[in-house]
Design an enzyme around this catalytic site. Structure first.
Site, short mmCIF file in Angstrom:
data_model
loop_
_atom_site.label_atom_id
_atom_site.label_comp_id
_atom_site.label_asym_id
_atom_site.label_seq_id
_atom_site.Cartn_x
_atom_site.Cartn_y
_atom_site.Cartn_z
CD GLU A 54 17.37 72.91 -77.86
OE1 GLU A 54 16.77 73.82 -78.44
OE2 GLU A 54 17.59 72.92 -76.63
CG ASP A 72 17.72 79.77 -79.18
OD1 ASP A 72 18.65 80.34 -78.58
OD2 ASP A 72 16.64 79.48 -78.64
CG ASP A 104 26.86 76.45 -92.89
OD1 ASP A 104 26.77 75.59 -91.99
OD2 ASP A 104 27.90 77.09 -93.10
CG ASN A 106 30.64 72.19 -92.85
OD1 ASN A 106 30.69 71.44 -91.88
ND2 ASN A 106 31.73 72.61 -93.50
CG ASP A 109 30.42 75.93 -88.49
OD1 ASP A 109 29.57 75.02 -88.63
OD2 ASP A 109 30.39 76.98 -89.15
CG ASP A 110 26.36 74.15 -86.72
OD1 ASP A 110 27.12 74.29 -87.69
OD2 ASP A 110 25.21 74.63 -86.68
C1 NAG Z 1 33.07 72.33 -93.02
O1 NAG Z 1 33.56 73.43 -92.28
C2 NAG Z 1 34.85 73.22 -91.73
C3 NAG Z 1 35.22 74.45 -90.89
O2 NAG Z 1 34.19 74.80 -90.04
C4 NAG Z 1 35.86 72.98 -92.82
O3 NAG Z 1 37.12 72.71 -92.26
C5 NAG Z 1 35.40 71.79 -93.68
O4 NAG Z 1 36.27 71.64 -94.78
C6 NAG Z 1 33.98 72.00 -94.17
N1 NAG Z 1 33.52 70.78 -94.84
C7 NAG Z 1 32.93 70.80 -96.04
C8 NAG Z 1 32.48 69.48 -96.57
O5 NAG Z 1 32.76 71.84 -96.68
C1 NAG Z 2 17.97 83.78 -73.11
O1 NAG Z 2 17.05 82.72 -73.24
C2 NAG Z 2 17.56 81.58 -73.91
C3 NAG Z 2 16.43 80.59 -74.13
O2 NAG Z 2 15.61 80.49 -73.00
C4 NAG Z 2 18.73 81.00 -73.12
O3 NAG Z 2 19.28 79.89 -73.82
C5 NAG Z 2 19.79 82.08 -72.99
O4 NAG Z 2 20.88 81.61 -72.21
C6 NAG Z 2 19.21 83.34 -72.36
N1 NAG Z 2 20.25 84.35 -72.39
C7 NAG Z 2 20.46 85.17 -71.37
C8 NAG Z 2 21.56 86.17 -71.53
O5 NAG Z 2 19.81 85.12 -70.34
CA CA Z 3 27.63 75.40 -89.78
#
Ligand code: NAG
Ligand code: NAG
Ligand code: CA
Ligand code: NAG
Length: 148
Positions: A54, A72, A104, A106, A109-110
């Site tokens: 990805e 994305d 970012d 960190n 959250d992802d």
């Molecule tokens: C990364 O983000 C999370 C929340 O999404 C937070 O709790 C955590 O402390 C962060 N870590 C760093 C190294 O900043």
């Molecule tokens: C739009 O396209 C992206 C990539 O092909 C896909 O991940 C996403 O779910 C689509 N969103 C909608 C609302 O169809």
């Molecule tokens: Ca992040």
């Protein structure tokens, strides 16, 4: 002396905004620590494979060119129609987060959002690159020589 100070301050500034590109094993360790090995039935190698295809492990990866007008974000290429909000387009925002936070360095959250994405009926098929490059493939190389 002052110029050294300024240069190092600039260095900090740029470091804060630099793209973080994970190594394969570094990402594997982080994902494992966040409980992704076996999450929703998908082994760790599936997540590493998905991220490689990805985003090439780049936390700043951004693709604004989907056919349906969506964008994305980040290492897992999380989509702004469903999962996060970017202010300029409507979103279901199921991860309840600004999309910019998926760019970012960190990735906690992802990862939390990826856990939400995979709980939908499609599972990891939500990620087109996973379907194309990882599903039903031999994934052993993705964790090879990682000290997990
Ligand atoms: C990364 O983000 C999370 C929340 O999404 C937070 O709790 C955590 O402390 C962060 N870590 C760093 C190294 O900043
Ligand atoms: C739009 O396209 C992206 C990539 O092909 C896909 O991940 C996403 O779910 C689509 N969103 C909608 C609302 O169809
Ligand atoms: Ca992040
Ligand atoms: C917000 O989303 C729109 C539609 O996908 C996209 O064109 C735009 O580049 C995005 N902006 C940011 C800052 O992510």
């Amino acid at each position: 002396m002052r110029s050294i100070l300024i240069i190092s301050l600039l260095g900090c500034f740029f470091a804060a905004y630099e793209a973080k590109i994970f190594s394969k094993c570094e990402l594997a360790r982080k994902l494992k620590a966040e409980g992704m090995d076996g999450f929703h039935g998908y082994s760790l190698a599936n997540w590493v494979c998905m991220a490689e295809h990805e985003s090439n492990f780049n936390t700043r990866a951004f693709n604004g060119k989907n056919d349906n007008g969506s964008s994305d974000y980040g290492i897992f290429q999380i989509n702004n129609k469903w999962w996060c909000k970017n202010n300029s387009s409507p979103s279901a925002n199921a991860c309840n987060t600004m999309c910019s936070r998926f760019l970012d360095d960190n990735i906690s959250d992802d990862i939390a959002c990826a856990k939400r994405v995979v709980k939908d009926p499609n599972g990891m098929s939500a990620w087109v690159a996973w379907v194309r490059h990882c599903r039903n493939k031999d994934l052993s190389r993705y964790l090879a020589s990682c000290n997990l």
